[in-house]
Design a protein around this motif. Structure first.
Motif, short mmCIF file in Angstrom:
data_model
loop_
_atom_site.label_atom_id
_atom_site.label_comp_id
_atom_site.label_asym_id
_atom_site.label_seq_id
_atom_site.Cartn_x
_atom_site.Cartn_y
_atom_site.Cartn_z
N PRO A 25 -7.17 -2.03 6.50
CA PRO A 25 -7.59 -1.87 5.41
C PRO A 25 -7.17 -2.69 4.48
O PRO A 25 -6.19 -2.26 4.28
N PRO A 26 -7.51 -3.62 3.62
CA PRO A 26 -6.69 -3.41 2.37
C PRO A 26 -6.44 -2.68 1.05
O PRO A 26 -6.78 -1.20 1.45
N LEU A 27 -4.91 -3.04 0.61
CA LEU A 27 -4.71 -1.96 -0.26
C LEU A 27 -4.39 -2.78 -1.51
O LEU A 27 -4.50 -4.15 -1.53
N ARG A 28 -5.46 -1.85 -2.23
CA ARG A 28 -5.48 -2.12 -3.97
C ARG A 28 -4.80 -1.00 -5.01
O ARG A 28 -5.69 0.29 -4.32
N ALA A 32 -5.76 -5.50 -11.12
CA ALA A 32 -5.26 -4.50 -9.98
C ALA A 32 -5.02 -5.69 -9.48
O ALA A 32 -4.90 -6.87 -9.28
N VAL A 33 -4.25 -5.48 -8.04
CA VAL A 33 -3.86 -6.06 -7.04
C VAL A 33 -4.40 -6.11 -5.75
O VAL A 33 -4.38 -4.35 -5.62
N THR A 34 -5.01 -6.53 -5.30
CA THR A 34 -4.82 -6.83 -3.48
C THR A 34 -4.30 -7.25 -2.68
O THR A 34 -4.27 -8.72 -2.50
N TYR A 35 -3.24 -5.75 -1.84
CA TYR A 35 -2.74 -6.86 -0.64
C TYR A 35 -3.94 -6.45 1.26
O TYR A 35 -4.19 -5.63 1.00
N SER A 36 -3.67 -7.39 1.63
CA SER A 36 -4.21 -7.33 3.31
C SER A 36 -3.22 -8.03 3.90
O SER A 36 -2.54 -9.26 3.72
N HIS A 37 -3.37 -7.43 4.95
CA HIS A 37 -1.98 -7.69 5.92
C HIS A 37 -2.88 -7.19 7.51
O HIS A 37 -3.30 -6.10 7.71
N GLY A 38 -3.33 -8.23 8.13
CA GLY A 38 -4.07 -8.51 9.68
C GLY A 38 -5.00 -7.52 9.68
O GLY A 38 -5.51 -7.64 8.58
N ASP A 39 -5.41 -7.13 10.56
CA ASP A 39 -7.03 -6.11 10.37
C ASP A 39 -6.45 -5.20 9.73
O ASP A 39 -7.72 -4.22 9.90
N VAL A 71 2.75 -0.88 -15.31
CA VAL A 71 2.58 0.42 -15.09
C VAL A 71 1.48 1.01 -14.57
O VAL A 71 0.48 1.12 -14.76
N TYR A 72 1.82 1.55 -13.48
CA TYR A 72 0.61 2.19 -12.82
C TYR A 72 -0.24 3.22 -12.55
O TYR A 72 0.56 4.21 -13.16
N GLU A 73 -1.48 3.29 -12.64
CA GLU A 73 -2.30 4.45 -12.53
C GLU A 73 -2.02 5.37 -11.05
O GLU A 73 -1.28 5.00 -10.58
N PRO A 74 -1.86 6.47 -12.64
CA PRO A 74 -1.59 7.63 -11.34
C PRO A 74 -1.87 7.68 -10.49
O PRO A 74 -3.49 7.53 -9.77
N GLY A 75 -1.62 7.49 -9.64
CA GLY A 75 -2.41 8.54 -7.77
C GLY A 75 -1.92 6.99 -7.12
O GLY A 75 -2.21 6.95 -5.78
N SER A 76 -1.33 5.96 -7.75
CA SER A 76 -0.86 5.04 -7.09
C SER A 76 -0.05 4.47 -5.33
O SER A 76 0.16 4.52 -4.70
N ASP A 77 0.69 5.66 -6.22
CA ASP A 77 1.81 5.70 -5.63
C ASP A 77 1.58 6.37 -4.08
O ASP A 77 1.99 5.44 -2.90
N GLU A 78 0.64 7.77 -3.95
CA GLU A 78 0.43 7.77 -3.06
C GLU A 78 -0.13 6.83 -1.88
O GLU A 78 -0.14 7.09 -1.14
N VAL A 79 -0.90 6.29 -2.54
CA VAL A 79 -2.21 5.27 -2.05
C VAL A 79 -1.00 3.67 -1.39
O VAL A 79 -1.13 3.45 -0.23
N TRP A 80 -0.17 3.90 -1.54
CA TRP A 80 0.85 2.91 -1.90
C TRP A 80 1.63 2.69 -0.44
O TRP A 80 2.39 2.46 0.03
N LYS A 81 2.31 4.21 -0.61
CA LYS A 81 2.83 4.41 0.34
C LYS A 81 2.28 4.71 1.57
O LYS A 81 2.92 5.10 2.59
N LYS A 82 1.38 5.27 1.45
CA LYS A 82 0.44 5.09 3.16
C LYS A 82 -0.15 4.74 3.40
O LYS A 82 0.15 3.73 5.22
N TRP A 83 -0.37 3.34 2.91
CA TRP A 83 -0.61 1.69 3.77
C TRP A 83 0.43 1.10 3.54
O TRP A 83 1.19 0.71 5.05
N VAL A 84 1.76 1.42 3.03
CA VAL A 84 2.76 0.25 4.65
C VAL A 84 3.44 1.38 4.98
O VAL A 84 3.58 0.91 6.16
#
Length: 148
Positions: free
Chosen positions: A100-103, A91-98, A123-136
């Motif tokens: 919430p982190p993306l994992r 798993a990868v966790t990204y943090s940016h400023g204030d 190969v990303y787990e199912p559902g990762s794309d929605e979480v990723w897009k929302k965070w970005v």
């Protein structure tokens, strides 16, 4: 050296490369005709050829990882070997400023032939794309993790 040891050495050298941008360090780990795939996410791709793989990874790192700030990778289970393949859950966790982190979690498959990687897939787990897009979208829509 076992395939798992070879992969762990590659991963260690990749992290050095991530820090110092010396991409040629990891070129010898790949067969010249190697293939890299990213699956189950909006920036999915297929890249062919060792130098093209390095260029693609560098593009993604520069367009996303280095612009985000903090990146932490955790191995979720010990690597396994199945025939000529190494499998790693991570798993990868990204943090940016204030914000919430993306994992997001994924698995890597590395297939070896003659001591070199001939096929590498994240190969990303199912559902990762929605979480990723929302965070970005919330953090910085100009962040670009694409490889090509």
């Amino acid at each position: 050296m076992t395939l798992i040891q070879s992969f762990l050495f590659y991963a260690q050298e990749f992290e050095k490369t991530y820090r110092d941008d010396e991409w040629m360090r990891i070129l010898p780990f790949f067969a010249s005709d190697a293939v890299y795939e990213v699956q189950n996410i909006s920036f999915a791709c297929r890249v062919e050829g060792a130098q093209a793989i390095l260029d693609a990874i560098c593009r993604s790192v520069n367009g996303f990882d280095r612009r985000v700030g903090d990146r932490r990778i955790e191995v979720l289970a010990p690597p396994t070997q199945e025939g000529d393949e190494v499998h790693v859950q991570w798993a990868v966790t990204y943090s940016h400023g204030d914000h919430p982190p993306l994992r997001v979690a994924a698995r890597t498959v590395a297939r070896y032939e003659n001591g070199r990687i001939v096929y590498l897939a994240d190969v990303y787990e199912p559902g990762s794309d929605e979480v990723w897009k929302k965070w970005v979208e919330q953090v910085d829509p100009s962040l670009d993790p694409s490889y090509v």
